[in-house]
Design a protein around this motif. Structure first.
Motif, PDB file in Angstrom:
ATOM      1  N   LYS A  57       1.108  -0.940  -0.261  1.00  0.00           N
ATOM      2  CA  LYS A  57      -0.313  -0.204   0.114  1.00  0.00           C
ATOM      3  C   LYS A  57       0.988   1.135   0.302  1.00  0.00           C
ATOM      4  O   LYS A  57       1.442   1.436   1.007  1.00  0.00           O
ATOM      5  N   SER A  58       0.450   2.350  -1.138  1.00  0.00           N
ATOM      6  CA  SER A  58       1.480   3.152  -1.203  1.00  0.00           C
ATOM      7  C   SER A  58       0.696   4.444  -0.928  1.00  0.00           C
ATOM      8  O   SER A  58      -0.485   4.476  -2.095  1.00  0.00           O
ATOM      9  N   TYR A  59       1.114   5.676  -0.502  1.00  0.00           N
ATOM     10  CA  TYR A  59       0.529   6.823  -0.241  1.00  0.00           C
ATOM     11  C   TYR A  59       1.365   7.362  -0.108  1.00  0.00           C
ATOM     12  O   TYR A  59       2.713   7.881   0.062  1.00  0.00           O
ATOM     13  N   GLN A  60       1.203   8.801  -1.008  1.00  0.00           N
ATOM     14  CA  GLN A  60       1.750  10.172  -2.253  1.00  0.00           C
ATOM     15  C   GLN A  60       0.979  11.109  -1.096  1.00  0.00           C
ATOM     16  O   GLN A  60       0.723  11.374  -1.519  1.00  0.00           O
ATOM     17  N   ALA A  61       2.653  12.373  -1.147  1.00  0.00           N
ATOM     18  CA  ALA A  61       1.287  12.960  -1.054  1.00  0.00           C
ATOM     19  C   ALA A  61       0.967  14.449  -2.087  1.00  0.00           C
ATOM     20  O   ALA A  61       1.744  13.791  -3.214  1.00  0.00           O
TER      21      ALA A  61
ATOM     22  N   ARG B 166      -2.145  11.059   6.622  1.00  0.00           N
ATOM     23  CA  ARG B 166      -1.791  11.812   7.291  1.00  0.00           C
ATOM     24  C   ARG B 166      -0.877  11.979   7.992  1.00  0.00           C
ATOM     25  O   ARG B 166       0.087  12.773   8.122  1.00  0.00           O
ATOM     26  N   ILE B 167      -0.067  10.657   8.593  1.00  0.00           N
ATOM     27  CA  ILE B 167       1.377  10.155   8.321  1.00  0.00           C
ATOM     28  C   ILE B 167       2.055  10.939   7.177  1.00  0.00           C
ATOM     29  O   ILE B 167       3.102  11.657   7.795  1.00  0.00           O
ATOM     30  N   VAL B 168       2.006  10.993   6.181  1.00  0.00           N
ATOM     31  CA  VAL B 168       2.143  11.251   4.954  1.00  0.00           C
ATOM     32  C   VAL B 168       2.672  13.027   5.127  1.00  0.00           C
ATOM     33  O   VAL B 168       2.970  13.779   4.664  1.00  0.00           O
ATOM     34  N   VAL B 169       1.592  13.248   5.343  1.00  0.00           N
ATOM     35  CA  VAL B 169       1.424  14.190   4.665  1.00  0.00           C
ATOM     36  C   VAL B 169       1.937  15.646   6.260  1.00  0.00           C
ATOM     37  O   VAL B 169       3.396  16.236   6.470  1.00  0.00           O
ATOM     38  N   THR B 170       2.356  15.172   7.713  1.00  0.00           N
ATOM     39  CA  THR B 170       3.698  15.102   8.462  1.00  0.00           C
ATOM     40  C   THR B 170       5.017  14.903   8.531  1.00  0.00           C
ATOM     41  O   THR B 170       5.570  16.312   8.260  1.00  0.00           O
TER      42      THR B 170
ATOM     43  N   LYS C 278       6.914  15.801  -1.755  1.00  0.00           N
ATOM     44  CA  LYS C 278       6.537  14.565  -2.634  1.00  0.00           C
ATOM     45  C   LYS C 278       6.811  13.322  -2.952  1.00  0.00           C
ATOM     46  O   LYS C 278       7.375  12.799  -3.094  1.00  0.00           O
ATOM     47  N   ILE C 279       6.952  13.304  -1.175  1.00  0.00           N
ATOM     48  CA  ILE C 279       7.532  12.185  -0.636  1.00  0.00           C
ATOM     49  C   ILE C 279       6.296  11.129  -0.535  1.00  0.00           C
ATOM     50  O   ILE C 279       5.154  11.501  -0.771  1.00  0.00           O
ATOM     51  N   ASP C 280       6.714  10.317  -0.850  1.00  0.00           N
ATOM     52  CA  ASP C 280       5.712   9.130  -0.631  1.00  0.00           C
ATOM     53  C   ASP C 280       5.957   7.931   0.260  1.00  0.00           C
ATOM     54  O   ASP C 280       7.269   7.558   0.342  1.00  0.00           O
ATOM     55  N   ILE C 281       5.381   7.470   0.846  1.00  0.00           N
ATOM     56  CA  ILE C 281       5.409   5.849   1.717  1.00  0.00           C
ATOM     57  C   ILE C 281       4.875   4.700   1.368  1.00  0.00           C
ATOM     58  O   ILE C 281       3.872   4.946   1.433  1.00  0.00           O
ATOM     59  N   SER C 282       5.122   3.791   1.487  1.00  0.00           N
ATOM     60  CA  SER C 282       4.287   2.434   0.860  1.00  0.00           C
ATOM     61  C   SER C 282       4.623   1.481   2.697  1.00  0.00           C
ATOM     62  O   SER C 282       5.759   1.119   2.404  1.00  0.00           O
TER      63      SER C 282
END
Length: 600
Positions: free
Chosen positions: A417-421, A542-546, A555-559
Motif C-alpha cells: 500500500k503506497s501513499y504520496q503527498a 495524514r502521516i504522509v502529510v506530517t 513529493k514524499i510517498d510512503i509505502s
C-alpha cells in the motif's frame, strides 16, 4: 548665623516628637516609668527612621534625675543639661564603622568598670554595630552577657542579619518601621510652617515618595527643593529639581490603554525616553500605578495606597473606569517585562511590546468573544478566518482535481500500500479509502504541513488553535533527506502521537517500524504484522502529510509493506542493547567488571 540642615535642626528631643515609631517609643517610656530596664537593646531598621535619635533620647531619659510621669526627661536637671550641651560623662557613642577592631572594644570595656559620677547609668551607644569584626564581637560577648549593674548597651544597625546570633540573643530587639508617606508629609508640613516656606501638598507627596520611608532623606530632599524653589515649593519645580516623572503620565497611559490608542501610547513613551528617563523605571512606575488602581477598586483596600489624600482620590476616580481583569492582566504583563528587562538586548522594544499588550487587553475580539483576550489570540482568530476564506475560494477548483490526484493507491500485485503527498499545485486533496475503512477528512497537502498531534485531536477547536501555531508552508519544497533524517522525524511524530491517549498504543508499535529510502523520495515502511498494517492504513494519508512537513519535501510517498520474518528486527531498549553487547563482546564485559559498573 550658621545654617543648620533640617535633619539636624529638627531632630526629635523627646519620645513624643518622634515620628512614625509610636509603639516603640511607648514601650521604652513604660520601661523607664516602671524601672524595668534591660542591660542591652538592639535597634534595627532601615536608614533614617530614628534609631540613633531614639537611642539618644532613651539614654537621656535613663539618666534624668527627675523624669516625668509619662517617661520623658525633665530637661532641667544637671544630667539633662549636660546631655543637651554635649558634655555628659555618662553617655558614650561609638561608631563601629570606623572603630571595629578588638582594641576599640577592649578600650570600651575598660570604661564599663568605672561607675557613673552623676546619674544612674553609664550608657554606651554603638552605631552600625554590624561593622564590628568577628574578633571584636567575641571580645564584646562576655561583657554583654554579664555587664556591671550600672551599664546599659544600646546597639543600632541597619543590617541585623550580619550580627552574630549570640549577640542578638542577649539583647532586647526593637524593629523600626519605614515612615509612611502620610507621616512624612505631616512632618514636612510642620517644618515648612516653622521655616515660613510655602508649599503645595502634591509637591510634598513627591518628596515623601522619593524618600522611600526615610525621614532623614525626606528632610534632605526638602532642603534641596526649598533652595531650588526659593521658598515656594511647587509641584512642577519639585519634578524638575528631582528629575521625577510626573504621575500624570501614568494616568494618561491607563486612559489611552482603555481606549486602545496604541499610537498615542507609543508617542507618550517616546516623549518620556527623550526626557532622559529610564525605560525600566518607567515600567516599574507604571506597574506600581496599576497596583494602586487595583487597591482603589475596593474602598476597603484604598487605605493601602501610600499617597496624599488628593492623589488617592485621583486613583479612586480612575479605578472606577477600570475592570479588575484589565488591571490584573496589565500587572502580569508589566511584571513579566520587568523580569525580562535585564536580560533583554533591545530594552526599548521589550517595553514597547509590553505597552502594546496592555493597550490591547480591552480591545474587542473579532470573533465577538468579548473583551479581555490576549493579542495573540486575536491575531490567531484573524489568521484562521483568512485561511477559511482561502479554502472556500478554491474548493470548487480542487473538487475536480482531487479525484485524479488521489493521495493513496493500492498495488494489488505486490500487496504493498503506497501513499504520496499531493503536488503543491493541488492545494487540497481528498482521500479514497476502502469501504471497510472510515473516510479520511480532506487535508491541505504539499504546500501546508499539518502536525500529526493536531490532526489526531478530536477537539475541533483545539485542532484549529494548534493549526495556526504549527502549520508551516512547504510549497514547492523538495529538500533532500537521508535515512537518519527519516528515522528522526518518524520517532518525533510517534512521540507527538503519544500525547493523545487514543493513539498511544499504535504510536508505541510504530516506533519499531523499519524505514528506508527506496528510490528517493519513495520511502518503504516494513510492518511487522497484518494487524498493525490494517491499523495504519486509514492513518497513512495524514502521516504522509506530517512527514512531508517536517522533512520539507512535498513529493514524499510512503509505502507500507508486510515484512517477512527475516526482515523484522526487534528495536532494543538501551538496557537490552547493553545486555546483548555484554554477551557478544568479551572485551566490553571485562571493561564493565574492571570498573565495577552495574546496570540500573
Amino acid at each position: 548665623m550658621e545654617y543648620i540642615v533640617s535633619a539636624r535642626k529638627y531632630r526629635p528631643m523627646t519620645f513624643d516628637s518622634v515620628v512614625g515609631q509610636s509603639s516603640l517609643t511607648t514601650t521604652l517610656k513604660n520601661a523607664v516609668s516602671s524601672g524595668k530596664l534591660a542591660h542591652a537593646y538592639l535597634f534595627c531598621g532601615p536608614r533614617g527612621v530614628g534609631k540613633t535619635t531614639c537611642a539618644r533620647i532613651f539614654a537621656k531619659v535613663i539618666n534624668c534625675l527627675t523624669p516625668t510621669q509619662t517617661g520623658d526627661a525633665c530637661g532641667e536637671c544637671e544630667s539633662c543639661k549636660a546631655f543637651d550641651e554635649g558634655r555628659s560623662m555618662n553617655i558614650f557613642e561609638l561608631d563601629a564603622a570606623s572603630n571595629n577592631g578588638v582594641e576599640h572594644i577592649k578600650a570600651l570595656m575598660d570604661q564599663t568598670r568605672i561607675p557613673p559620677q552623676s546619674g544612674k547609668y553609664k550608657v554606651f551607644i554603638i552605631d552600625e554595630v554590624h561593622m564590628l569584626s568577628t574578633a571584636a564581637f567575641n571580645a564584646f560577648l562576655k561583657t554583654l552577657e554579664e555587664p556591671p549593674a550600672h551599664v546599659i548597651f544600646i546597639l543600632a544597625t541597619t543590617e541585623k542579619h550580619k550580627i552574630l546570633p549570640t549577640i542578638i540573643s542577649r539583647c532586647q530587639i526593637y524593629d523600626f518601621e519605614r515612615m509612611t508617606v502620610q507621616g512624612i508629609i505631616g512632618h514636612l508640613k510642620n517644618v515648612a510652617e516653622k521655616e515660613g516656606i510655602q508649599y503645595e501638598e502634591q509637591a510634598l507627596n513627591v518628596i515623601a515618595e522619593k524618600a522611600d520611608g526615610g525621614m532623614r532623606d525626606a528632610l534632605s530632599i526638602f532642603d534641596q527643593a526649598a533652595s531650588f524653589c526659593q521658598g515656594n515649593i511647587t509641584y512642577e519645580k519639585v519634578l524638575e529639581d528631582l528629575n521625577v516623572l510626573d504621575a500624570d503620565n501614568y494616568f494618561n497611559i491607563v486612559a489611552l490603554a482603555l481606549e486602545n490608542k496604541v499610537s498615542d501610547i507609543m508617542l507618550l513613551f517616546n516623549n518620556v525616553l527623550s526626557r532622559g528617563f529610564d525605560a525600566g523605571k518607567f515600567i516599574n512606575g507604571l506597574a506600581s500605578h496599576m497596583r494602586n488602581l487595583l487597591m482603589a477598586v475596593d474602598p476597603q483596600t484604598t487605605q493601602l495606597i501610600e499617597t496624599s489624600e488628593a492623589q488617592r482620590n485621583k486613583y479612586t476616580e480612575q479605578a472606577a473606569r477600570c475592570k479588575p481583569q484589565f488591571l490584573y492582566q496589565a500587572l502580569k504583563i508589566l511584571n513579566q517585562c520587568d523580569v525580562n528587562y535585564r536580560q533583554s538586548s533591545n530594552k526599548r522594544l521589550l517595553c514597547e511590546l509590553a505597552l502594546i499588550q496592555v493597550a490591547q487587553i480591552t480591545q474587542p475580539d473579532d470573533s465577538s468573544a468579548g473583551a479581555g483576550r490576549r493579542p495573540c489570540e486575536r491575531l490567531k482568530t484573524l489568521f484562521k478566518k483568512a485561511m477559511k476564506e482561502v479554502q472556500s475560494s478554491v474548493a470548487s477548483q480542487v473538487a475536480q482535481t482531487a479525484t485524479t490526484s488521489s493521495t493513496g493507491s493500492v498495488a494489488a500485485t505486490t500487496g504493498v500500500k503506497s501513499y504520496q503527498a499531493a503536488p503543491a499545485s493541488a492545494g487540497m486533496a481528498s482521500e479514497k479509502t476502502p469501504s471497510s475503512v472510515k473516510a479520511v477528512p480532506k487535508l491541505r497537502m504539499g504546500n501546508i504541513g499539518v502536525s500529526f498531534s493536531r490532526i489526531m485531536n478530536g477537539d475541533k477547536k483545539e485542532a484549529d488553535k494548534k493549526e495556526e501555531e504549527e502549520l508551516k508552508p512547504t510549497t514547492d519544497e523538495y529538500e533532500q533527506f537521508d535515512d537518519d533524517d527519516l528515522r528522526r522525524e518518524w520517532l518525533s511524530m510517534c512521540k507527538r502521537m503519544m500525547q493523545n491517549i487514543e493513539y498511544t498504543a499504535i504510536a508505541m508499535r510504530m516506533q519499531n517500524i523499519q524505514l528506508h529510502i527506496d528510490g528517493f523520495p519513495h520511502v518503504k515502511a516494513i510492518v511487522e504484522n497484518k494487524l498493525l498494517l490494517d491499523d495504519l492504513t486509514p492513518l497513512m494519508p495524514r502521516i504522509v502529510v506530517t512527514m512531508a512537513t517536517y522533512l520539507h519535501n512535498g513529493k514524499i510517498d510512503i509505502s507500507l509493506e508486510l515484512g517477512k520474518p527475516v526482515e523484522i528486527i526487534k528495536r532494543l531498549t538501551p538496557r537490552e542493547f547493553i545486555q546483548r553487547l555484554l554477551k557478544e563482546d568479551s572485551d566490553f564485559a571485562a571493561f564493565k567488571e574492571a570498573l565495577m559498573l552495574e546496570l540500573e
